[in-house]
Structure formats: C-alpha cells, structure tokens
Design a protein around this motif. Structure first.
Motif, PDB file in Angstrom:
ATOM      1  N   GLN A 146       0.666  -1.186  -0.183  1.00  0.00           N
ATOM      2  CA  GLN A 146       0.148  -0.044  -0.007  1.00  0.00           C
ATOM      3  C   GLN A 146       0.831   1.385   0.060  1.00  0.00           C
ATOM      4  OE1 GLN A 146      -2.148  -1.069   3.476  1.00  0.00           O
ATOM      5  NE2 GLN A 146      -3.945  -1.633   2.135  1.00  0.00           N
ATOM      6  N   TYR A 147       2.226   1.169  -0.434  1.00  0.00           N
ATOM      7  CA  TYR A 147       3.014   2.512  -0.643  1.00  0.00           C
ATOM      8  C   TYR A 147       3.188   3.069   0.752  1.00  0.00           C
ATOM      9  CZ  TYR A 147       3.149   1.142  -5.318  1.00  0.00           C
ATOM     10  OH  TYR A 147       3.430   0.189  -6.704  1.00  0.00           O
ATOM     11  N   GLY A 148       2.722   2.749   1.906  1.00  0.00           N
ATOM     12  CA  GLY A 148       2.879   3.288   3.257  1.00  0.00           C
ATOM     13  C   GLY A 148       2.062   4.477   3.286  1.00  0.00           C
ATOM     14  N   LEU A 149       1.059   4.623   2.476  1.00  0.00           N
ATOM     15  CA  LEU A 149      -0.152   5.687   2.497  1.00  0.00           C
ATOM     16  C   LEU A 149      -1.368   5.535   3.561  1.00  0.00           C
ATOM     17  CD1 LEU A 149      -0.481   5.852  -1.453  1.00  0.00           C
ATOM     18  CD2 LEU A 149       0.752   7.195   0.144  1.00  0.00           C
ATOM     19  N   PHE A 150      -1.238   4.356   4.281  1.00  0.00           N
ATOM     20  CA  PHE A 150      -2.702   4.314   5.362  1.00  0.00           C
ATOM     21  C   PHE A 150      -2.093   4.274   6.559  1.00  0.00           C
ATOM     22  CE2 PHE A 150      -4.511   2.167   1.670  1.00  0.00           C
ATOM     23  CZ  PHE A 150      -5.858   3.103   1.553  1.00  0.00           C
ATOM     24  N   LYS A 151      -2.758   4.201   7.635  1.00  0.00           N
ATOM     25  CA  LYS A 151      -2.826   4.267   9.001  1.00  0.00           C
ATOM     26  C   LYS A 151      -3.251   3.244   9.665  1.00  0.00           C
ATOM     27  CE  LYS A 151      -2.058   9.300   9.144  1.00  0.00           C
ATOM     28  NZ  LYS A 151      -2.446  10.501   9.773  1.00  0.00           N
ATOM     29  N   HIS A 152      -2.851   2.773  10.924  1.00  0.00           N
ATOM     30  CA  HIS A 152      -3.757   1.594  11.390  1.00  0.00           C
ATOM     31  C   HIS A 152      -4.451   2.000  12.186  1.00  0.00           C
ATOM     32  CE1 HIS A 152      -2.794  -2.643  13.088  1.00  0.00           C
ATOM     33  NE2 HIS A 152      -3.934  -2.607  12.580  1.00  0.00           N
ATOM     34  N   PHE A 156     -13.353   3.020  17.091  1.00  0.00           N
ATOM     35  CA  PHE A 156     -14.452   3.339  16.077  1.00  0.00           C
ATOM     36  C   PHE A 156     -14.937   4.754  15.977  1.00  0.00           C
ATOM     37  CE2 PHE A 156     -14.639  -1.103  17.787  1.00  0.00           C
ATOM     38  CZ  PHE A 156     -15.245  -1.718  16.751  1.00  0.00           C
ATOM     39  N   SER A 157     -14.051   5.623  16.793  1.00  0.00           N
ATOM     40  CA  SER A 157     -14.138   6.922  16.574  1.00  0.00           C
ATOM     41  C   SER A 157     -12.643   7.623  16.437  1.00  0.00           C
ATOM     42  CB  SER A 157     -14.891   7.395  17.671  1.00  0.00           C
ATOM     43  OG  SER A 157     -14.393   7.117  18.895  1.00  0.00           O
ATOM     44  N   GLN A 158     -11.959   6.966  15.577  1.00  0.00           N
ATOM     45  CA  GLN A 158     -10.572   7.274  15.396  1.00  0.00           C
ATOM     46  C   GLN A 158     -10.164   8.826  15.404  1.00  0.00           C
ATOM     47  OE1 GLN A 158      -8.228   4.503  15.422  1.00  0.00           O
ATOM     48  NE2 GLN A 158      -6.544   6.173  15.664  1.00  0.00           N
ATOM     49  N   ALA A 182      -6.930   1.445  26.972  1.00  0.00           N
ATOM     50  CA  ALA A 182      -7.822   1.018  25.885  1.00  0.00           C
ATOM     51  C   ALA A 182      -7.161   0.079  24.997  1.00  0.00           C
ATOM     52  CB  ALA A 182      -8.514   2.111  25.150  1.00  0.00           C
ATOM     53  N   VAL A 183      -7.782  -1.222  24.406  1.00  0.00           N
ATOM     54  CA  VAL A 183      -7.206  -1.926  23.473  1.00  0.00           C
ATOM     55  C   VAL A 183      -6.666  -1.349  22.373  1.00  0.00           C
ATOM     56  CG1 VAL A 183      -7.643  -4.017  22.223  1.00  0.00           C
ATOM     57  CG2 VAL A 183      -8.599  -3.880  24.465  1.00  0.00           C
ATOM     58  N   VAL A 184      -5.643  -1.753  21.911  1.00  0.00           N
ATOM     59  CA  VAL A 184      -5.016  -1.126  20.575  1.00  0.00           C
ATOM     60  C   VAL A 184      -4.465  -2.449  19.931  1.00  0.00           C
ATOM     61  CG1 VAL A 184      -4.368   1.242  21.744  1.00  0.00           C
ATOM     62  CG2 VAL A 184      -2.680  -0.454  21.757  1.00  0.00           C
ATOM     63  N   PRO A 185      -4.434  -2.101  18.234  1.00  0.00           N
ATOM     64  CA  PRO A 185      -3.723  -2.979  17.661  1.00  0.00           C
ATOM     65  C   PRO A 185      -2.480  -3.557  18.106  1.00  0.00           C
ATOM     66  CG  PRO A 185      -4.793  -1.481  16.305  1.00  0.00           C
ATOM     67  CD  PRO A 185      -4.772  -0.889  17.733  1.00  0.00           C
ATOM     68  N   MET A 210      -8.141  -2.863  10.399  1.00  0.00           N
ATOM     69  CA  MET A 210      -7.393  -2.587   9.623  1.00  0.00           C
ATOM     70  C   MET A 210      -6.850  -1.209   9.403  1.00  0.00           C
ATOM     71  SD  MET A 210      -7.998  -5.683   6.986  1.00  0.00           S
ATOM     72  CE  MET A 210      -7.519  -7.601   7.849  1.00  0.00           C
ATOM     73  N   TRP A 211      -6.675  -0.843   8.094  1.00  0.00           N
ATOM     74  CA  TRP A 211      -6.241   0.404   7.526  1.00  0.00           C
ATOM     75  C   TRP A 211      -7.304   1.384   7.459  1.00  0.00           C
ATOM     76  CZ3 TRP A 211      -5.335  -3.929   4.714  1.00  0.00           C
ATOM     77  CH2 TRP A 211      -6.494  -4.239   3.913  1.00  0.00           C
TER      78      TRP A 211
END
Length: 641
Positions: free
Chosen positions: A376-382, A386-388, A422-425, A593-594
C-alpha cells in the motif's frame, strides 16, 4: 435502514481540527439559540432540529455557508459501481440495490441523498425540507411537522401528511425487521392532523434520542401511486415510485447503467436548504464487473469521477497521459469524519470463534506494517478506534466522567477495563510478512486454549480448527492481496482457513444469512449517540440485524448505549461515547485494519467546487458543478466525446 445515529460519520477528523470545529459550532449556537427557536411556553417551534436545541443556521438563512449559491446548472457527472445489482429497492433487505435508488426521495428533515452530512459543516443538526417547521415540547414526548403546501412528487401529486404516515407504516410492515422492531417500541402512534400536519407520539419511559431525527428522516413515497399499483417494499422496484426530490430516475439497466435526470420542475429548487446544490443535469452510474475493468473504463472516459480506495493505483496508477497532460485532476480532500471501522469481522455465533483467545490469536497474524509498506505504498494508518482521531476516542486508562460511568455499571464492566489502557492493535515488523514474535504469541494462545498441532494442523478433541473466510470477488487487487497474504500467515500456524471468493450477489446473500466464519466488512463509526447504535452494536437485534455482521450481543455494550441515550449534556454524551469505544474494542469482534484520513478523488477537469471544503462531505454529487468552458476544451482535445 438503521434508525438515525445522529448522522453516523465515516472517517476521521484530526484532533485539533475537530475540537476547533465543535467549539466554534457550540459557541455560535449557544449565543444564537434564542434567535433560532421560538419557545411558546413549553413548546418549541423551529426551522430545524438538534437534540440540544442549538442550530448554526438561523431561521432566515439564505444558503449553507460552504455552497456556491450562484453555481451554474447543467452538464453531467458519471461514476462507477463495481459488481452486480438486481434491485432498485434498498429498503426490503432483499437483493442488491445502489445508493442511486434513493436519490429521488426526500424526507421531512433534509438529508444528503449521497449519504453524506447535511449540512456538511456541522454535526448533529437537521433542517426542514418537506416540512416548514417542526414543533415539540421540551420533554420531546411528541413532535409535529408542519409541511410545505407546495411540495410535489415528480408526477405532480402533492406530498401530504398521508404520504408520510403511509411511508412510515410501510417501513414497519415490510421493511427491515431490526428497524421495525425498534420503531414500534418507541413510536406507538402516528396521527395525521390534516393534509399538511402530522404528529408522532413517543413512548413513555424511553430515551428521546434520535426519535425526532428518525421520523423526520423517513423517505416520502407516493401512497396513491403505490396503492393503485400494489407496489410495496417486497418488490424490486424496477419501476421506481415517483419521488419529490431534485432528481428523477430516468433510465435503469441493472446490467449496465442507471441514469438520473434533474427535474426542471423540482418544487424545492429555490429553498435555502437547496441553494447551490443539485447542479448537474444528469448523473450516471456505470455498472462494471471488477475494479481493474473499472479503472480502465475511467482512463477511457466511460465515466468522469472516481473515488480511489486502492493505494497502489493512487501511488503508481495515475501516470497515464490524460493525467500528465492535465486533463484529469487528482485531489486529496479533507475528511472530517472518523474512518469507517473496516476489518476482518468474526462471526461470533461460530463455535470456534466464541473463544476470545482464539480471536486474539487469529488477529495476531495480521501484519499491518508489512501490508502497508509492501502493498500500500505506506499511505495508510492503522485504525484502533471506532471513533478514530476524535474527542470521543478512548485513550489510556479511563478517567473522570468516563471512569465514573463505567464504575457505575458494576459487574457488567470487567475489572481490567477500569485499570488498563484501551485495547490497541498489536504492532508487527515491516521487514517480513510473518512476524515471528507475534506468531509465537498466537501459537501459545491456541495451545493454552487446547488447540494442539497434529500433522501440521490445529485440532481440539479431534475437531480441526477449520474456518471459512467469505470474500467479495469484486474487491480491488490490493485488498485481495492483503487478505491472501494474511491467510497465508494463518495457515502457517496450523489453522485450516479457506478463502471463499464469491460474486457480489452471493456475497450479500451469504453475509445476510451469516454463512461465514470471517468476513471483510464494516461497522459504523460514531461521534455521538443515537438509537441506531443498538442496531449496529446492541443485543436486541443481534441475531438478524444486517448492520451487525458479527452478531455482537454484549450486556456491557447495551448498558453503555443506554447510558449514552440518557445523557443530558454534551459532556455526559462524550464520556459515554468514549466508554462505548473502549467497550467495543475490549469485546474484540473485528480486527481493525487500515484507514485514510483524506479522500482520494480523480476527475476529468470539467468540474468546479467551493474553495472551502466542509468537513463532513466530499460533495461531488451535492454541491459541485459543471464548467461548460472546461468541458469544451476536453472535447476539442478529443479527451471526451
């Protein structure tokens, strides 16, 4: 059709910008609230509605701030749909319909037909469209809508209170069960006072959240037309009932194209709520089999506007001549909504997946960092929340009002939720697909849960750990590659996981029947509360709600939703929303996911849009417009016909 969640948003707003936007909205509203609602004793009469009574736009507003009120009318915009369609009726829960099928229909309180925020610059407000004023007591035990006398369906028939009552009852009798069950309990009586006045009575002893927005958002269908033809929600609507909206469904070929035409006789074209909106003469939907074919169709000019979700295409696919020569524009548009909670959803009715330890082990094998860098060319965030990225995202350990709320729920709240972050990935190494540290942790979880390795495969008491992953075959190549690599990791620790690739219609049918163990799907993000949260996350409709693919049924989540609906101040509501986010992450029914914090769009350079982008809408089907001079240049250059 979920009951309103006070306009569920889809993506994230960076923290500082959202705080600023909300602060400005609240401060303006508090200063001007008395000017915007006329209070007659205990009765409030207004041109719009928000739960707290604050409205950004006064009764004499001329148009929304972000639109161009002088935008020219004309031209065409065309978009793609990837997959298959077999219905123009999205309300029955049968078949597969498109968003375009609702464009013709309006409601008492205005909503964007494209599903984006309206107004797109504020959150949790609605303004009169088919109604002229809305009237309700301070306790919100009922609401009366006074309708506009000049509202008409496209066949010239007046829109009346009888049509609104008919539409609401049709949804209850033939619509989605989760919606009907929820509404019947909350709205026991509908009273048509006269042709232009309708009253909804709300049940005693329940939260007043979302009730007025819900009845104000019911689509208006022509009762006379539908009764004469015997048409209801059970039908596919290949001949759609007339609507009162700005667009008419002009041509339908569900194997090829849907065409919408702007109604030149649209009754509401001069209303302030509509100024600067609905500017295209024609909107087309081109139906295409898969994403690869869709991208080629865009390059050839078959359609003219593309929302891009594939990072590989965005990073490396737009190097063809029409882009380099400036005929196609690329833009990254600000997005003020929390990102859609998309990821791998567990079917919680699956016997194997009822064990949270097994779900955690399965999640540990997803390597976001490798996927993002390699595919994904490093373009996304993890995504974690549910209210990021919003003020209601749960962070760290609970504190203050959120902690007080959680503690007040007693044994429903696990003790560790009160003392742990809080739970994080999990994090993974980006250097290789298989993160060995996470693989060891996943294997230990499975070992401890009794899933031992026999001949390279996990089993427990002779039963193999075998799961089916339902996947839509029309998904982009990048998403497909990400899921296939993830499954490779799972098989590497002895899980027998079968990827079931099916077409769109089979996917929809099997998802609705919960015929899967794992699925790549989405839930609803939130900024505020609403009774629709129960349809997405509540126990009451968990067995059959189309909006709750995991079948989540948690007494803890139910209690927090109830507490949020009882909130009387914004501070109480925000604390409850943070608690809900924390609880949903703890329940662990989806592998996050992303996400992307901007909207990627590409379009042929024949459109214009306002200089200021509102936070809650891209707006290409709402307030963009066609530039005839630019379009002529494209035709002169042979770029478009």
């Amino acid at each position: 059709m979920p009951i309103s969640t006070a306009r569920v948003q889809k993506r994230q707003l960076p923290m500082m910008q959202l705080w600023t936007a909300l602060a400005v909205t609240v401060s303006v509203a508090v200063l001007g609230a008395d000017l915007w609602a006329e209070e007659q004793g205990e009765i409030i009469t207004s041109h719009g509605y928000s739960f707290y009574g604050d409205l950004r736009y006064p009764a004499d507003y001329s148009h929304f701030d972000y639109v161009n009120p002088d935008a020219p009318k004309g031209g065409e915009i065309s978009l793609p749909f990837v997959g298959t369609l077999d219905s123009m009726n999205p309300y029955s829960g049968k078949g597969r319909a498109h968003l375009f099928s609702i464009f013709a229909y309006e409601s008492l309180l205005g909503e964007s037909p494209s599903g984006e925020g309206l107004p797109a610059d504020v959150y949790g407000e609605a303004y009169c469209l088919l109604c002229e004023t809305v009237e309700y007591p301070k306790d919100k035990s009922w609401v009366i809508f006074h309708m506009r006398k000049d509202a008409k369906f496209s066949d010239g028939t007046p829109v009346t209170a009888h049509d609104i009552a008919f539409s609401q009852n049709l949804l209850l009798d033939e619509g989605l069960k989760s919606y009907a069950d929820a509404v019947r309990k909350r709205i026991p009586k509908i009273e048509v006072i006269d042709d232009l006045t309708i009253k909804f009575h709300f049940a005693d002893g329940i939260s007043r959240r979302s009730l007025i927005e819900t009845v104000g958002g019911v689509p208006a269908w022509p009762s006379k037309w539908m009764k004469e033809r015997g048409v209801g929600l059970k039908d596919d609507w290949l001949e759609s009932p007339p609507g009162s909206g700005a667009y008419i469904i002009d041509d339908i070929d569900l194997s090829r194209q849907i065409k919408l035409t702007r109604n030149p006789d649209y009754w509401g074209k001069d209303l302030p709520i509509n100024k600067g909106r609905f500017n295209f003469d024609t909107i087309k939907l081109e139906i295409i089999s898969d994403d690869t074919a869709s991208f080629e169709a865009f390059k050839s000019g078959l359609y003219t506007f593309r929302s891009e979700g594939d990072s590989k295409k965005w990073a490396a696919g737009y190097d063809f001549p029409k882009v380099t020569d400036g005929f196609i524009k690329k833009a990254e548009l600000f997005d003020g909504s929390p990102p859609t909670p998309t990821g791998v959803v567990f079917n919680l009715s699956s016997e194997i997946l009822k064990d949270r330890a097994v779900r955690r082990a399965i999640a540990l094998m997803f390597n976001f960092e490798w996927t993002n860098e390699s595919l994904q060319y490093g373009l996304f965030k993890h995504r974690a929340s549910f209210s990021q990225g919003t003020p209601v995202m749960a962070n760290g350990v609970p504190e203050g009002a959120e902690l007080e709320l959680l503690a007040s729920l007693g044994d429903l709240i696990p003790a560790e939720m009160l003392t742990q972050d809080a739970v994080v990935p999990h994090t993974s190494s980006s250097k290789r697909l298989l993160d060995r540290r996470n693989a060891r942790a996943a294997q230990k979880l499975l070992d401890d849960a009794g899933w031992e390795v026999v001949n390279g495969r996990r089993q427990k008491d002779g039963v193999p750990l075998r799961l089916e992953f339902l996947f839509n075959s029309t998904s982009s190549p990048t998403v497909t590659a990400a899921i296939e690599n993830y499954i490779s990791n799972l098989r590497g620790i002895g899980i027998d996981l079968q990827l079931e690739k099916v077409d769109s219609s089979q996917y929809t049918s099997r998802e609705r029947g919960r015929d899967f163990d794992l699925i790549y799907e989405s839930y609803a993000a939130f900024l505020g509360t609403g009774t629709g949260l129960s349809q997405y996350y509540g126990s009451e409709a968990a067995e059959f709600s189309l909006f709750n693919p995991a079948g989540l049924a948690s007494p803890m989540v139910d209690a927090i939703i109830d507490a949020s609906l009882a909130a009387q101040t914004r501070e109480e509501e925000e604390a409850a929303m943070s608690a809900l986010d924390r609880a949903l992450r703890y329940e662990f029914f989806i592998i996050p996911m992303w996400y992307n914090d901007v909207n990627w769009v590409a379009y042929y350079d024949q459109y214009d849009r306002p200089e200021t982008q509102p936070p809650y809408a891209v707006g290409h089907l709402d307030y963009w417009w066609y530039d005839a001079d630019k379009a002529q240049k494209l035709r002169d250059a042979g770029v478009l016909r």
